[in-house]
Design an enzyme around this catalytic site. Structure first.
Site, PDB file in Angstrom:
ATOM      1  N   GLY A 237       0.697  -1.105  -0.008  1.00  0.00           N
ATOM      2  CA  GLY A 237      -0.039   0.057  -0.081  1.00  0.00           C
ATOM      3  C   GLY A 237       0.688   1.224   0.189  1.00  0.00           C
ATOM      4  N   GLU A 272       3.817  -6.769   1.583  1.00  0.00           N
ATOM      5  CA  GLU A 272       3.330  -7.143   0.363  1.00  0.00           C
ATOM      6  C   GLU A 272       3.412  -5.798  -0.501  1.00  0.00           C
ATOM      7  OE1 GLU A 272      -0.436  -8.322   1.284  1.00  0.00           O
ATOM      8  OE2 GLU A 272       0.200 -10.066   2.305  1.00  0.00           O
ATOM      9  N   PRO A 273       4.465  -5.185  -0.683  1.00  0.00           N
ATOM     10  CA  PRO A 273       4.616  -4.271  -1.500  1.00  0.00           C
ATOM     11  C   PRO A 273       4.291  -4.592  -3.008  1.00  0.00           C
ATOM     12  CG  PRO A 273       6.585  -4.542  -1.040  1.00  0.00           C
ATOM     13  CD  PRO A 273       6.026  -5.571  -0.291  1.00  0.00           C
ATOM     14  N   ARG A 275       2.843  -1.685  -5.752  1.00  0.00           N
ATOM     15  CA  ARG A 275       3.158  -0.276  -6.536  1.00  0.00           C
ATOM     16  C   ARG A 275       4.596   0.526  -6.208  1.00  0.00           C
ATOM     17  NH1 ARG A 275      -1.164   2.908  -7.835  1.00  0.00           N
ATOM     18  NH2 ARG A 275      -2.395   1.730  -6.378  1.00  0.00           N
ATOM     19  N   CYS A 341     -13.011   4.382 -28.941  1.00  0.00           N
ATOM     20  CA  CYS A 341     -14.345   5.096 -29.110  1.00  0.00           C
ATOM     21  C   CYS A 341     -14.950   5.194 -27.703  1.00  0.00           C
ATOM     22  CB  CYS A 341     -15.137   4.432 -30.119  1.00  0.00           C
ATOM     23  SG  CYS A 341     -14.541   4.144 -31.668  1.00  0.00           S
ATOM     24  N   GLU A 342     -14.617   6.098 -26.839  1.00  0.00           N
ATOM     25  CA  GLU A 342     -15.103   6.205 -25.374  1.00  0.00           C
ATOM     26  C   GLU A 342     -14.507   7.537 -25.324  1.00  0.00           C
ATOM     27  OE1 GLU A 342     -16.816   4.173 -23.142  1.00  0.00           O
ATOM     28  OE2 GLU A 342     -16.343   2.198 -24.113  1.00  0.00           O
ATOM     29  N   TYR A 370      -0.171  -1.715 -12.224  1.00  0.00           N
ATOM     30  CA  TYR A 370      -1.461  -1.615 -12.351  1.00  0.00           C
ATOM     31  C   TYR A 370      -1.680  -0.914 -13.753  1.00  0.00           C
ATOM     32  CZ  TYR A 370      -1.441  -2.455  -7.577  1.00  0.00           C
ATOM     33  OH  TYR A 370      -1.157  -3.215  -6.260  1.00  0.00           O
TER      34      TYR A 370
HETATM   35  C1  LIG Z   1      -3.018  -4.904  -4.075  1.00  0.00           C
HETATM   36  C2  LIG Z   1      -2.466  -5.847  -2.576  1.00  0.00           C
HETATM   37  C3  LIG Z   1      -1.234  -5.505  -2.330  1.00  0.00           C
HETATM   38  C4  LIG Z   1      -0.419  -4.641  -2.991  1.00  0.00           C
HETATM   39  O1  LIG Z   1      -0.645  -2.977  -2.851  1.00  0.00           O
HETATM   40  P1  LIG Z   1       0.384  -2.021  -3.352  1.00  0.00           P
HETATM   41  O2  LIG Z   1      -0.641  -0.638  -3.250  1.00  0.00           O
HETATM   42  O3  LIG Z   1       0.579  -2.144  -4.963  1.00  0.00           O
HETATM   43  O4  LIG Z   1       1.617  -2.046  -2.658  1.00  0.00           O
HETATM   44  C5  LIG Z   1      -0.721  -6.224  -1.170  1.00  0.00           C
HETATM   45  N1  LIG Z   1      -1.642  -6.876  -0.444  1.00  0.00           N
HETATM   46  C6  LIG Z   1      -2.989  -7.407  -0.948  1.00  0.00           C
HETATM   47  C7  LIG Z   1      -3.685  -8.270  -0.172  1.00  0.00           C
HETATM   48  C8  LIG Z   1      -3.373  -6.769  -1.958  1.00  0.00           C
HETATM   49  O5  LIG Z   1      -4.741  -6.959  -2.605  1.00  0.00           O
END
Ligand SMILES: *Cc1c(COP(=O)(O)O)cnc(C)c1O
Length: 412
Positions: A237, A272-273, A275, A341-342, A370
């Site tokens: 996140g 869990e990075p 982005r 076409c949007e 993403y």
């Molecule tokens: C999407 C997601 C992430 C990654 O989020 P980022 O904002 O890309 O770091 C990590 N864990 C879970 C469960 C997610 O759904």
């Protein structure tokens, strides 16, 4: 690792205008050095604190990107069986995989158990029941964490906030203890950890740190009640800077904040990075097809579209757009639009930007996360190739789709 030398934009030592001329446009390009240094920023900041950095595969799931991270020692956070197949195909280690998601199917659980993943981040009681039954059938013990919903507000776009009571994700933290308690009756499950993930593109890390305090307390209680609980999984996140002047939390500083909270807990920390590892490492290269004016509005029509990068249309996301070769003209205020076409097919609106002329190349910045993964074949547009830059060289890691690819699997 993107910078100008004179008038030319480089990714590492590769001039992107040359790359675009060779590979064609639209095309995604990624800097391997940026991906690796972003991963290492996490790994090194944790230092001696027991940790696993589980890269969130959904941000960018190209095999070569996964292979780069697997080789660097990353674990992986997956949200589908397909993502596990990709991790395995890229040389990732199943024992360092955590499986998140609110709707895992029996087939996916079976597949993940078969490969011996580290643990399941479970989001409901029926999911625990299913996991227990499938583990029993295989005669194994499945490690799980409950993804708790801490009801903290991760100030971000409403579509990517996940940690409030109103969201579909997780189990409310007040209920979590009782659910862990009931899960003790499931003899094929082992409560390995506690997890959360409160949202994405978070620019102020304090809600995550607030959630950590709640998770540490929950883990303490669960251990006191005899659950193994060996890890805390804090999710991903951390945001990145999409606009000039937008300040993203530094990885080192964020992890520093975790040290104080986790040092004496004896818990392994997992993150869990997604982005923050790949976002700034990628660009979408595109070429200007036409210039036109409608009334007072100026349009730059390019060959990339919302099917290639849907973030502006889906989240009103801002991506900087810069020239691959500066043409010396004064800037212009324009909409950058694609061929679809949007009316929602735009990459930028009313943007003061380079006055790019037909034939000029542009880069849509910070498109490594993403981006390609959300691309589609809408309007029967073949999907763009992906290119990985490594120093002075580059490799096409996914070729451009052809018209035959578009029709694969179909019959008349
Ligand atoms: C999407 C997601 C992430 C990654 O989020 P980022 O904002 O890309 O770091 C990590 N864990 C879970 C469960 C997610 O759904």
């Amino acid at each position: 690792m993107f910078s100008y030398s004179d008038n030319d934009l480089y990714c590492e030592q590769v001039a992107l205008a040359d790359l675009a001329a060779h590979v064609g446009t639209p095309a995604y390009v990624y800097s391997s050095q940026t991906i690796l240094s972003n991963y290492r920023a996490y790994d090194e900041a944790f230092g001696a604190l027991p940790h696993t950095v589980c890269y969130a595969v959904k941000a960018n799931s190209s095999l070569a990107v996964l292979a780069l991270l697997a080789k660097a020692g990353a674990g992986f956070d997956i949200v589908s069986g397909g993502e596990l197949a990709r991790v395995l195909a890229s040389g990732g280690d199943a024992s360092r995989v955590v499986f998140s998601g609110v709707g895992k199917t029996a087939a996916e659980v079976e597949y993940a158990l078969g490969h011996g993943i580290h643990s399941f981040n479970c989001e409901s009681e029926p999911e625990l029941v299913l996991l227990d039954a499938m583990a029993a059938r295989r005669g194994v013990k499945a490690g799980f964490s409950i993804r708790v919903n801490p009801d903290v507000d991760a100030v971000t776009h409403p579509y990517i906030a996940t940690g409030l009571g109103q969201h579909k994700f997780g189990i409310a933290i007040e209920r979590a203890r009782a659910v862990y308690e009931r899960a003790r009756a499931y003899t094929n499950l082992s409560a390995e950890g506690v997890s959360c993930h409160i949202g994405s593109q978070i620019l102020d890390a304090s809600p995550i740190l607030e959630a950590v305090d709640m998770l540490v307390e929950l883990a303490r209680q669960l251990r006191a009640e005899g659950a193994p609980v060996r890890h805390l999984d804090l999710g991903g996140g951390l945001g990145i800077s999409y606009r000039p002047g937008e300040k993203a939390p530094g990885v080192a500083q964020f992890v520093e904040g975790l040290h104080a909270k986790l040092r004496d807990t004896g818990l392994e920390v997992m993150v869990e990075p997604g982005r923050s590892i790949v976002g700034a490492a990628g660009m979408l290269l595109t070429r200007v097809l036409y210039r036109k004016q409608n009334g007072a509005k100026e349009f730059i029509v390019v060959d990339a579209a919302m099917n290639d990068l849907i973030r502006p249309a889906l989240y009103h996301a801002h991506h900087e757009i810069v020239p691959l070769r500066k043409n010396g003209l004064p800037p212009v205020t324009a909409d950058v639009v694609g061929p679809i076409c949007e009316s929602g097919d735009f990459l930028a609106r009313d943007r003061l930007m380079a006055n790019a002329m037909p034939g000029d190349y542009l880069a849509v910045c910070a498109a490594g996360a993403y981006g390609f993964v959300q691309s589609s074949n809408y309007n029967s547009r073949p999907r763009a190739p992906e290119v990985l830059v490594e120093g002075a060289g580059y490799r096409v890691i996914r070729r451009r789709e052809t018209y035959l690819d578009l029709m694969r699997g179909e019959t008349v």
